[in-house]
Write an enzyme that holds these catalytic residues in place. Structure first.
Site, PDB file in Angstrom:
ATOM      1  N   HIS A  65       0.837  -1.213   0.000  1.00  0.00           N
ATOM      2  CA  HIS A  65       0.000   0.000   0.000  1.00  0.00           C
ATOM      3  C   HIS A  65       0.865   1.254   0.000  1.00  0.00           C
ATOM      4  O   HIS A  65       1.931   1.305   0.599  1.00  0.00           O
ATOM      5  CB  HIS A  65      -1.017  -0.017   1.146  1.00  0.00           C
ATOM      6  CG  HIS A  65      -0.473   0.149   2.532  1.00  0.00           C
ATOM      7  ND1 HIS A  65      -0.277   1.384   3.120  1.00  0.00           N
ATOM      8  CD2 HIS A  65      -0.135  -0.752   3.484  1.00  0.00           C
ATOM      9  CE1 HIS A  65       0.162   1.228   4.352  1.00  0.00           C
ATOM     10  NE2 HIS A  65       0.263  -0.061   4.603  1.00  0.00           N
ATOM     11  N   GLU A 210      -5.187   1.813   2.592  1.00  0.00           N
ATOM     12  CA  GLU A 210      -5.062   0.681   3.513  1.00  0.00           C
ATOM     13  C   GLU A 210      -5.245   1.111   4.960  1.00  0.00           C
ATOM     14  O   GLU A 210      -5.796   0.366   5.782  1.00  0.00           O
ATOM     15  CB  GLU A 210      -3.699   0.015   3.337  1.00  0.00           C
ATOM     16  CG  GLU A 210      -3.513  -1.288   4.125  1.00  0.00           C
ATOM     17  CD  GLU A 210      -2.986  -1.074   5.547  1.00  0.00           C
ATOM     18  OE1 GLU A 210      -3.007  -2.043   6.331  1.00  0.00           O
ATOM     19  OE2 GLU A 210      -2.569   0.066   5.882  1.00  0.00           O
TER      20      GLU A 210
END
Length: 280
Positions: A65, A210
């Site tokens: 991420h 995320e």
């Protein structure tokens, strides 16, 4: 070894969850160095895909991420101080006295996160851990009007500062969680491209959000439909003082990558990773 240039660019690109344009651009630029198949989707996630050599072979996504924790402005008071909430999970003690950079429509505005001076705190206040609502950001504005000309509600901020390289190839930096994982995803795809490709397609995927919703991972999974995925993220270095290895296992600096294992993870992929680790 010196910090790789791509990793440095990723670490210094400000991009709290939902505002990942800058790190996504760095990720995409790095991908174009080894493949023409690069895109940034409507969510902001970036993909660099290397074509496979064998039709029908499984498609592998290596995912990291690209968002980071940050701050978001919720109020500008009449004295020119900014109030804020966290984007992602914060330990508020870390913020007190930190220099921050606010991303505004007219560029970066510098500020400092602070709280009431310790000399002015009552005894019971000194014994309490500060909460984000107790903090403010000072941008040096004379008053609220000047501050509101510079910063809008919803502007975001990150801690300011360049990566710091320590001894023994150790680095301290904001956003190491998880620009490091995104960099490893890129490096995996780059090395496969330089080797002439893998049997199936391999994509480095830098996903967004995320820290708040997993939105980028969810949408990328449905959009790309990989046959298998390896997610790379950071974990705790257990040689640090106070860490209880009985609870999280032992993995100190220099001991290699940690392979996660558990009920929600695919056991076949785990065994393949474990076998590769033993061979290497």
């Amino acid at each position: 070894m010196p910090l790789p240039d791509v990793l440095r660019k990723l670490l210094t690109a400000a991009g709290p969850s939902g505002y990942e344009t800058a790190p996504a651009a760095v990720f995409a630029e790095a991908g174009r160095a080894f493949t023409d198949d690069v895109e940034v989707d409507v969510m902001g996630s970036a993909v660099a895909r290397v074509k496979g050599t064998t039709p029908g072979a499984p498609f592998l996504a290596v995912v990291g991420h690209i968002d980071e924790i940050g701050l978001i402005v919720t109020h500008v008071d009449d004295n020119g101080f900014l109030r804020f909430m966290g984007v992602g999970g914060w330990d508020p003690q870390i913020l007190v006295g930190q220099r921050v950079e606010l991303m505004t429509r007219n560029g970066v505005v510098a500020g400092v996160a602070g709280r009431k001076a310790i000399h002015l705190l009552k005894e019971e206040e000194r014994e309490k851990v500060p909460k984000l609502r107790d903090l403010h950001i000072d941008i040096g504005a004379r008053d609220g009007d000047e501050a509101r000309e510079l910063v809008r509600i919803g502007d975001v901020a990150v801690i300011a500062g360049e990566p710091l390289e320590l001894r023994n190839d150790r680095v301290v930096s904001r956003s190491m969680d998880n620009r490091l994982g995104a960099f490893i995803a890129l490096e995996t795809a780059r090395l496969i491209a330089e080797a002439g490709g893998a049997p199936g397609d391999v994509a480095a995927v830098g996903v967004v959000q995320e820290e708040i919703t997993f939105g980028g991972a969810r949408t990328s999974s449905y959009r790309l439909e990989p046959g298998l995925a390896i997610v790379v993220d950071v974990t705790h270095e257990t040689g640090s003082p106070g860490v209880e290895v009985n609870e999280i296992g032992k993995h100190e600096f220099g001991s290699g990558p940690v392979i996660e294992r558990g009920s929600i993870l695919n056991p076949v992929i785990y065994e393949l990773l474990h076998a590769a680790a033993e061979r290497e």
